[in-house]
Write a protein that holds these residues in place. Structure first.
Motif, PDB file in Angstrom:
ATOM      1  N   LEU A  36      33.878  16.931  38.059  1.00 52.67           N
ATOM      2  CA  LEU A  36      33.403  16.515  36.744  1.00 52.67           C
ATOM      3  C   LEU A  36      34.529  16.490  35.724  1.00 52.67           C
ATOM      4  N   SER A  37      34.364  15.640  34.714  1.00 58.13           N
ATOM      5  CA  SER A  37      35.272  15.607  33.571  1.00 58.13           C
ATOM      6  C   SER A  37      34.580  16.203  32.355  1.00 58.13           C
ATOM      7  N   GLY A  38      35.322  16.326  31.268  1.00 58.40           N
ATOM      8  CA  GLY A  38      34.751  16.819  30.022  1.00 58.40           C
ATOM      9  C   GLY A  38      34.745  15.737  28.959  1.00 58.40           C
ATOM     10  N   GLY A  39      34.460  16.137  27.723  1.00 62.75           N
ATOM     11  CA  GLY A  39      34.429  15.184  26.620  1.00 62.75           C
ATOM     12  C   GLY A  39      33.025  14.732  26.272  1.00 62.75           C
ATOM     13  N   THR A  40      32.917  13.969  25.198  1.00 64.28           N
ATOM     14  CA  THR A  40      31.601  13.572  24.691  1.00 64.28           C
ATOM     15  C   THR A  40      30.851  12.639  25.647  1.00 64.28           C
ATOM     16  N   THR A  41      31.577  11.774  26.350  1.00 66.08           N
ATOM     17  CA  THR A  41      30.906  10.885  27.294  1.00 66.08           C
ATOM     18  C   THR A  41      30.316  11.686  28.446  1.00 66.08           C
ATOM     19  N   ALA A  42      31.072  12.641  28.961  1.00 64.96           N
ATOM     20  CA  ALA A  42      30.565  13.496  30.036  1.00 64.96           C
ATOM     21  C   ALA A  42      29.358  14.297  29.568  1.00 64.96           C
ATOM     22  N   GLN A  43      29.394  14.778  28.332  1.00 62.78           N
ATOM     23  CA  GLN A  43      28.262  15.542  27.815  1.00 62.78           C
ATOM     24  C   GLN A  43      26.999  14.693  27.747  1.00 62.78           C
ATOM     25  N   ALA A  44      27.146  13.444  27.326  1.00 64.33           N
ATOM     26  CA  ALA A  44      25.995  12.536  27.292  1.00 64.33           C
ATOM     27  C   ALA A  44      25.476  12.275  28.699  1.00 64.33           C
ATOM     28  N   LEU A  45      26.390  12.187  29.664  1.00 60.53           N
ATOM     29  CA  LEU A  45      26.012  11.963  31.051  1.00 60.53           C
ATOM     30  C   LEU A  45      25.264  13.170  31.606  1.00 60.53           C
ATOM     31  N   PHE A  46      25.729  14.383  31.325  1.00 60.38           N
ATOM     32  CA  PHE A  46      25.065  15.586  31.804  1.00 60.38           C
ATOM     33  C   PHE A  46      23.643  15.690  31.251  1.00 60.38           C
ATOM     34  N   LYS A  47      23.510  15.385  29.979  1.00 63.64           N
ATOM     35  CA  LYS A  47      22.184  15.449  29.349  1.00 63.64           C
ATOM     36  C   LYS A  47      21.240  14.447  29.996  1.00 63.64           C
ATOM     37  N   LEU A  48      21.737  13.256  30.290  1.00 68.99           N
ATOM     38  CA  LEU A  48      20.931  12.237  30.959  1.00 68.99           C
ATOM     39  C   LEU A  48      20.511  12.701  32.344  1.00 68.99           C
ATOM     40  N   HIS A  83      30.143  23.206  28.288  1.00 74.25           N
ATOM     41  CA  HIS A  83      29.197  22.122  28.015  1.00 74.25           C
ATOM     42  C   HIS A  83      28.434  21.714  29.266  1.00 74.25           C
ATOM     43  N   ALA A  84      29.107  21.727  30.418  1.00 76.03           N
ATOM     44  CA  ALA A  84      28.410  21.411  31.667  1.00 76.03           C
ATOM     45  C   ALA A  84      27.356  22.471  31.965  1.00 76.03           C
ATOM     46  N   ASP A  85      27.674  23.724  31.680  1.00 82.26           N
ATOM     47  CA  ASP A  85      26.725  24.802  31.926  1.00 82.26           C
ATOM     48  C   ASP A  85      25.494  24.679  31.031  1.00 82.26           C
ATOM     49  N   LEU A  86      25.730  24.399  29.741  1.00 85.76           N
ATOM     50  CA  LEU A  86      24.628  24.297  28.789  1.00 85.76           C
ATOM     51  C   LEU A  86      23.747  23.076  29.046  1.00 85.76           C
ATOM     52  N   LEU A  87      24.381  21.949  29.369  1.00 85.29           N
ATOM     53  CA  LEU A  87      23.650  20.683  29.445  1.00 85.29           C
ATOM     54  C   LEU A  87      23.164  20.319  30.843  1.00 85.29           C
ATOM     55  N   LEU A  88      23.796  20.893  31.874  1.00 82.37           N
ATOM     56  CA  LEU A  88      23.470  20.482  33.245  1.00 82.37           C
ATOM     57  C   LEU A  88      23.083  21.650  34.145  1.00 82.37           C
ATOM     58  N   PHE A  89      23.966  22.617  34.295  1.00 85.41           N
ATOM     59  CA  PHE A  89      23.723  23.681  35.270  1.00 85.41           C
ATOM     60  C   PHE A  89      22.528  24.549  34.923  1.00 85.41           C
ATOM     61  N   THR A  90      22.452  24.989  33.668  1.00 89.14           N
ATOM     62  CA  THR A  90      21.324  25.837  33.266  1.00 89.14           C
ATOM     63  C   THR A  90      19.999  25.085  33.291  1.00 89.14           C
ATOM     64  N   PRO A  91      19.906  23.875  32.713  1.00 92.35           N
ATOM     65  CA  PRO A  91      18.632  23.142  32.779  1.00 92.35           C
ATOM     66  C   PRO A  91      18.157  22.844  34.201  1.00 92.35           C
ATOM     67  N   LEU A  92      19.096  22.622  35.121  1.00 89.14           N
ATOM     68  CA  LEU A  92      18.712  22.298  36.498  1.00 89.14           C
ATOM     69  C   LEU A  92      18.726  23.514  37.411  1.00 89.14           C
ATOM     70  N   ALA A  93      19.008  24.681  36.853  1.00 89.88           N
ATOM     71  CA  ALA A  93      19.038  25.931  37.623  1.00 89.88           C
ATOM     72  C   ALA A  93      19.957  25.824  38.833  1.00 89.88           C
ATOM     73  N   ILE A  94      21.157  25.289  38.602  1.00 93.36           N
ATOM     74  CA  ILE A  94      22.149  25.167  39.663  1.00 93.36           C
ATOM     75  C   ILE A  94      22.684  26.554  40.021  1.00 93.36           C
ATOM     76  N   SER A  95      22.750  26.859  41.295  1.00 88.62           N
ATOM     77  CA  SER A  95      23.252  28.146  41.741  1.00 88.62           C
ATOM     78  C   SER A  95      24.708  28.322  41.341  1.00 88.62           C
ATOM     79  N   SER A  96      25.053  29.515  40.855  1.00 88.93           N
ATOM     80  CA  SER A  96      26.438  29.793  40.477  1.00 88.93           C
ATOM     81  C   SER A  96      27.377  29.704  41.679  1.00 88.93           C
ATOM     82  N   ASN A  97      26.857  29.885  42.883  1.00 89.40           N
ATOM     83  CA  ASN A  97      27.671  29.778  44.095  1.00 89.40           C
ATOM     84  C   ASN A  97      28.113  28.343  44.369  1.00 89.40           C
ATOM     85  N   HIS A  98      27.467  27.399  43.709  1.00 88.63           N
ATOM     86  CA  HIS A  98      27.784  25.984  43.906  1.00 88.63           C
ATOM     87  C   HIS A  98      28.742  25.449  42.840  1.00 88.63           C
TER      88      HIS A  98
END
Length: 232
Positions: A36-48, A83-98
């Motif tokens: 994954l990359s960062g930045g505002t575009t990536a944040q919009a992608l994670f939210k989507l 930002h990935a954690d807030l917008l993607l990992f936490t909402p989707l309950a992604i395992s920290s091992n992944h």
């Protein structure tokens, strides 16, 4: 270079997401290694992804890495991981091992070496250059990709896996995937949206100047750009 143009930023991001879903579906890799990359575009992608692709992508089969990271702590607002954690990992309950984050709070050169070794162990191709199943890139207004800036052009051919770079204006240190690793990825998806990206898109499309972004696009048949910018 393949560029797909859409009417709105949302359409371009959905097209990027559909392309990712297709790549995952066709891939025989289990797990599927995604950078994954960062930045505002990536944040919009994670939210989507969290809102519309929860059931459309087999998230449990994915392992997450970073194309680049700022040398800051994971709770810093500039952290790509945060930002990935807030917008993607936490909402989707992604395992920290992944999730394999870059430790931006550590000494940069030491961390670049540690992360390089970890990636080499986790991904296929340890004896040579590791191959990600997919890399999500962004393009900066100065033509940079990952954290490879025009003043760090040597990183496009650097044989290390990850290396330390420096932002040309702020001087901030970053840890970035190098060009050979980006180019070896099975798929490279590049969403480029927003009015501020118009000029750089035209320069890249018309090959007006050699940028890190244009180098990647010129050297990888796997690279696809999804944009809302009309290139004249």
């Amino acid at each position: 270079m393949k560029i797909e143009t859409y009417k709105t930023p949302e359409e371009a991001l959905r097209a990027t997401s559909e392309a990712l879903a297709s790549v995952i579906k066709k891939s025989k890799s289990k797990p599927f290694h995604l950078a994954l990359s960062g930045g505002t575009t990536a944040q919009a992608l994670f939210k989507l992804w969290a809102e519309e692709y929860k059931e459309l992508i087999p998230w449990n089969n994915l392992r997450f890495y970073w194309v680049d990271e700022r040398c800051v702590s994971p709770d810093d607002d500039e952290s790509n991981y945060k930002h990935a954690d807030l917008l993607l990992f936490t909402p989707l309950a992604i395992s920290s091992n992944h999730i394999h984050r870059i430790w931006g709070e550590q000494e940069p050169k030491v961390e670049a070496e540690r992360y390089s070794e970890m990636v080499k162990w986790e991904l296929p191709g340890y004896s040579s250059t590791p191959r990600f199943d997919c890399v999500i890139l962004g393009v900066g207004t100065d033509g940079h990709v990952a954290s490879i800036f025009p003043n760090d052009i040597n990183l496009l051919t650097d044989r290390r896996i990850y290396a330390v770079s420096q932002h040309p204006i702020t001087g901030q240190q970053r840890i970035t995937m190098t060009g050979p690793v980006i180019l070896k990825s099975s798929a490279i998806l590049i969403p480029v949206i927003g009015k501020e990206k118009q000029e750089i898109m035209e320069q890249i499309a018309h090959k007006a100047k050699e940028y890190p972004a244009s180098y990647i696009l010129a050297h990888s048949p796997a690279a696809m750009v999804f944009t809302d910018r009309e290139v004249n």
